[in-house]
Design a protein around this motif. Structure first.
Motif, mmCIF file in Angstrom:
data_model
loop_
_atom_site.group_PDB
_atom_site.id
_atom_site.type_symbol
_atom_site.label_atom_id
_atom_site.label_comp_id
_atom_site.label_asym_id
_atom_site.label_seq_id
_atom_site.Cartn_x
_atom_site.Cartn_y
_atom_site.Cartn_z
ATOM 1 N N CYS A 1 12.687 -35.396 14.604
ATOM 2 C CA CYS A 1 13.615 -35.252 15.725
ATOM 3 C C CYS A 1 14.212 -36.615 16.052
ATOM 4 N N THR A 2 15.482 -36.629 16.396
ATOM 5 C CA THR A 2 16.101 -37.908 16.746
ATOM 6 C C THR A 2 17.143 -37.764 17.849
ATOM 7 N N SER A 3 17.320 -38.852 18.582
ATOM 8 C CA SER A 3 18.435 -39.059 19.501
ATOM 9 C C SER A 3 18.792 -40.538 19.375
ATOM 10 N N ASP A 4 19.737 -40.994 20.162
ATOM 11 C CA ASP A 4 20.078 -42.419 20.126
ATOM 12 C C ASP A 4 18.913 -43.301 20.558
ATOM 13 N N TYR A 5 17.931 -42.708 21.223
ATOM 14 C CA TYR A 5 16.826 -43.482 21.779
ATOM 15 C C TYR A 5 15.587 -43.537 20.888
ATOM 16 N N GLY A 6 15.593 -42.855 19.724
ATOM 17 C CA GLY A 6 14.405 -42.955 18.894
ATOM 18 C C GLY A 6 14.275 -41.874 17.846
ATOM 19 N N LEU A 7 13.113 -41.919 17.164
ATOM 20 C CA LEU A 7 12.787 -41.000 16.078
ATOM 21 C C LEU A 7 11.360 -40.517 16.293
ATOM 22 N N TRP A 8 11.172 -39.194 16.253
ATOM 23 C CA TRP A 8 9.857 -38.598 16.494
ATOM 24 C C TRP A 8 9.529 -37.587 15.405
ATOM 25 N N THR A 9 8.252 -37.237 15.284
ATOM 26 C CA THR A 9 7.824 -36.183 14.379
ATOM 27 C C THR A 9 6.978 -35.165 15.145
#
Length: 326
Positions: A263-271
């Protein structure tokens, strides 16, 4: 393939990245929009440019190429594998551009409107997301718009879904599917729809949160990203809330890659794995490129305001580094 200084100045300088697409492991696309300049780019002059950059990593082939347009607002990129493999992009104002497999041209604008009885057909609002499902390019948009590209200048519109007013937070913002016979479209306040290859139906969903993104994952579940980064997991009419978000931005993209949801947005990357959402354990130069995700041919491409990186199944590669090149 890493962008060099000369190619940066020729193709990227003065533009920022707004989307990315993996066509094949050695053919990538980047969507760029010109940085706004009050004197040069006033809306009245309509001079803000959109640029589609092609990156080809093959021997004896020019690695970088581009097409540039005026008046292409908020361009979304996607890949169609049928009837032939190519990049297809659609702008918020309904322009269509196809590139690859012998094509390099603008197609007919997408059309929409009202017919007898007040039924809304075709495009009911702006395009939100393009997705490749079973090789076909599908489109989701506001007003509960769903369309499937049949070929050049040809789209099939799923107008049986009741129109949802744009003034009433109508979906859709995203679409994904396990196959052409199981597709989900999401948006609005808990507005989830399911397609079985013949019929669309409204799915019973346990929340009226604003829904933003969706991923039909390789583990057999559907993951839906909602406001503030909240996440729901389920399928058909069975859903559970697995993460209560407290983020400033919702996820912009969710994809399945290497047995995880990313998952991503301008604020980061997650799993997401085993129902746990965690910040992705990646090098710092990867985090700086958070913003947009694309997966294809065993590769994952991540693009953001600071550049682009790619995972080849083994390790991360720095492709575009704006901080270094600017």
């Amino acid at each position: 393939m890493k962008l060099d200084k000369a190619s940066y100045e020729q193709y990227f300088e003065g533009f920022f990245l707004i989307d990315c697409v993996v066509r094949k492991k050695d053919i990538l696309y980047f969507v760029l929009e010109e940085e706004y300049d009050e004197e040069k780019n006033s809306p009245e002059k309509n001079k803000i440019r959109t640029r589609i950059i092609t990156c080809i990593d093959r021997p004896n082939v020019q690695p970088w190429g581009h097409a540039t347009f005026f008046g292409m607002q908020r361009f979304q990129g996607g890949v169609s594998l049928v009837p032939k493999e190519q990049f297809v992009g659609v702008s918020l104002n309904d322009h269509v551009f196809a590139l690859g497999s012998g094509d390099n041209n603008l197609e007919k604008d997408l059309m929409g409107g009202l017919v007898e009885g007040g039924k809304h057909i075709g495009m009911r609002g702006g395009v939100s997301k393009l997705r490749t499902i079973d090789g076909n390019l599908w489109l989701a948009g506001s007003g509960r718009t769903v369309g499937r590209r049949l070929g050049p200048d040809s789209w099939e519109w799923h107008d049986v879904i009741p129109y949802k007013s744009l003034m009433d937070d109508g979906g859709f913002t995203d679409i994904d599917g396990f196959s052409g016979a199981e597709i989900y479209a999401v948006g609005g306040h808990g507005d989830v729809w399911h397609y079985d290859g013949k019929t669309w139906r409204n799915v019973s969903f346990p929340s009226n949160m604003t829904l933003e993104t969706i991923c039909c994952a390789g583990d057999g579940y559907v993951y839906i990203g909602a406001e503030q980064g909240s996440v729901f997991k389920g399928r058909n009419n069975e859903w559970k809330h697995i993460y209560k978000g407290e983020m400033a931005l919702p996820f912009r993209d969710m994809v399945w890659y290497q047995n995880k949801v990313w998952c991503t947005s301008d604020y980061g990357l997650w799993t997401i794995k085993n129902d746990k959402l965690t910040e992705a354990d990646v090098p710092s130069f990867v985090h700086s490129c958070a913003g947009h995700l694309s997966v294809g041919d065993g590769m994952m491409l991540l693009t953001g305001i600071h550049g682009a990186v790619m995972h080849d199944g083994i390790k991360w590669h720095n492709i575009i580094d704006y901080d270094d090149l600017a």
